[in-house]
Design a protein around this motif. Structure first.
Motif, short mmCIF file in Angstrom:
data_model
loop_
_atom_site.label_atom_id
_atom_site.label_comp_id
_atom_site.label_asym_id
_atom_site.label_seq_id
_atom_site.Cartn_x
_atom_site.Cartn_y
_atom_site.Cartn_z
N ARG A 19 0.73 -1.19 0.05
CA ARG A 19 0.02 -0.12 0.07
C ARG A 19 0.97 1.23 0.09
NH1 ARG A 19 -4.63 2.50 4.35
NH2 ARG A 19 -2.76 3.03 5.34
N LEU A 20 0.89 2.09 -1.08
CA LEU A 20 1.49 3.26 -1.26
C LEU A 20 0.55 4.35 -0.58
CD1 LEU A 20 2.65 3.02 -4.81
CD2 LEU A 20 3.65 2.15 -2.67
N SER A 21 1.51 5.46 0.05
CA SER A 21 0.78 6.51 0.56
C SER A 21 1.33 7.97 -0.09
CB SER A 21 0.83 6.53 2.12
OG SER A 21 0.33 5.52 2.78
N CYS A 22 0.55 8.66 -0.19
CA CYS A 22 0.82 10.10 -0.59
C CYS A 22 0.21 11.26 0.35
CB CYS A 22 0.41 10.43 -2.16
SG CYS A 22 0.73 12.06 -2.61
N ALA A 23 1.14 11.80 0.97
CA ALA A 23 0.69 12.91 1.99
C ALA A 23 0.99 14.10 1.21
CB ALA A 23 1.50 12.92 3.27
N ALA A 24 -0.37 14.81 1.35
CA ALA A 24 -0.17 16.20 0.69
C ALA A 24 -0.28 17.24 1.69
CB ALA A 24 -1.27 16.28 -0.39
N SER A 25 0.61 18.38 1.26
CA SER A 25 0.48 19.68 1.99
C SER A 25 0.47 20.81 1.07
CB SER A 25 1.48 19.61 3.06
OG SER A 25 2.72 19.68 2.55
N GLY A 26 -0.12 21.98 1.41
CA GLY A 26 -0.06 23.17 0.68
C GLY A 26 -1.15 23.12 -0.63
N ILE A 27 -2.02 22.29 -0.21
CA ILE A 27 -3.08 22.40 -1.28
C ILE A 27 -4.28 22.12 -0.49
CG2 ILE A 27 -1.77 21.46 -3.22
CD1 ILE A 27 -2.90 18.82 -2.80
N ILE A 28 -5.48 22.57 -1.24
CA ILE A 28 -6.92 22.13 -0.72
C ILE A 28 -7.07 20.68 -1.16
CG2 ILE A 28 -9.05 22.87 -0.40
CD1 ILE A 28 -8.40 25.84 -1.20
N PHE A 29 -6.63 19.81 -0.41
CA PHE A 29 -6.54 18.36 -0.60
C PHE A 29 -8.08 18.05 -1.10
CE2 PHE A 29 -4.83 14.38 -1.08
CZ PHE A 29 -5.81 13.29 -0.46
N ARG A 30 -9.04 18.45 -0.38
CA ARG A 30 -10.44 17.65 -0.59
C ARG A 30 -10.88 18.22 -2.25
NH1 ARG A 30 -11.16 22.20 2.42
NH2 ARG A 30 -13.14 23.78 1.71
N ILE A 31 -10.49 19.26 -2.76
CA ILE A 31 -10.89 19.53 -4.00
C ILE A 31 -10.17 19.36 -5.23
CG2 ILE A 31 -12.32 21.58 -2.84
CD1 ILE A 31 -10.06 23.19 -4.37
N ASN A 32 -8.98 18.43 -4.87
CA ASN A 32 -8.26 18.30 -5.86
C ASN A 32 -8.18 16.70 -6.37
OD1 ASN A 32 -6.82 20.70 -6.56
ND2 ASN A 32 -6.23 20.62 -4.50
N THR A 33 -8.11 16.57 -7.64
CA THR A 33 -7.99 15.20 -8.25
C THR A 33 -6.30 14.74 -7.86
OG1 THR A 33 -9.49 15.54 -9.94
CG2 THR A 33 -7.73 13.84 -10.21
N MET A 34 -6.45 13.52 -7.37
CA MET A 34 -5.08 12.67 -7.23
C MET A 34 -4.90 11.75 -8.04
SD MET A 34 -4.09 14.76 -4.53
CE MET A 34 -2.70 13.69 -4.21
N GLU A 35 -3.69 11.53 -8.39
CA GLU A 35 -3.09 10.61 -9.37
C GLU A 35 -1.89 9.87 -9.14
OE1 GLU A 35 -4.78 12.51 -13.69
OE2 GLU A 35 -2.76 13.12 -12.99
N TRP A 36 -1.87 8.53 -9.36
CA TRP A 36 -0.72 7.78 -9.31
C TRP A 36 -0.39 7.52 -10.65
CZ3 TRP A 36 1.89 6.80 -5.03
CH2 TRP A 36 1.38 6.99 -3.61
N TYR A 37 1.04 7.81 -10.77
CA TYR A 37 1.69 7.25 -12.08
C TYR A 37 2.83 6.49 -11.81
CZ TYR A 37 -0.18 10.91 -15.25
OH TYR A 37 -0.96 11.79 -16.34
N ARG A 38 3.43 5.72 -12.76
CA ARG A 38 4.57 5.01 -12.45
C ARG A 38 5.51 5.10 -13.70
NH1 ARG A 38 2.00 -1.24 -12.64
NH2 ARG A 38 1.69 -1.29 -15.09
N GLN A 39 6.83 4.70 -13.49
CA GLN A 39 7.67 4.69 -14.82
C GLN A 39 8.66 3.69 -14.41
OE1 GLN A 39 10.09 8.56 -15.31
NE2 GLN A 39 10.42 7.67 -17.09
#
Length: 111
Positions: A19-39
């Motif tokens: 399980r990967l986690s992405c902790a966000a700060s500095g944005i209004i998290f609840r209104i933003n789309t979140m995405e996972w990419y891989r390379q």
């Protein structure tokens, strides 16, 4: 200042889970789309999963039925639950939102 910090990557055997986690700060998290990419090594970056502010989700065909993206607005954190992992899932996984990217967390699937 926007920060996206991924964690949870590592080495896992085929068929295992992470399980990967992405902790966000500095944005209004609840209104933003979140995405996972891989390379993957030697390849371009590809979209793995997306979750909108209303929790609508999409997945790459290669991970449908195995990966689940979710979000916890109270914790400003997005997750990627990865089950039934395959060697071809080996890659650096990145979290992104609003054009900002995290530093990535490596996932290696190998016996």
């Amino acid at each position: 200042q926007v920060q996206l910090v991924e964690s949870g990557g590592g080495l896992v055997q085929p068929g295992g889970s992470l399980r990967l986690s992405c902790a966000a700060s500095g944005i209004i998290f609840r209104i933003n789309t979140m995405e996972w990419y891989r390379q993957a090594p030697g390849k371009g970056r590809e979209l793995v999963a997306r979750i909108t502010s209303s929790s609508y989700t999409i997945y790459a065909d290669s991970v449908k039925g195995r990966f689940t993206i979710s979000r916890d607005n109270a914790k400003n954190t997005a997750y990627l639950q990865m089950n039934s992992l395959k060697p071809e899932d080996t890659a650096v996984y990145y979290c992104t939102s609003m054009g900002y990217w995290g530093q990535g967390t490596p996932v290696t699937v190998s016996s």
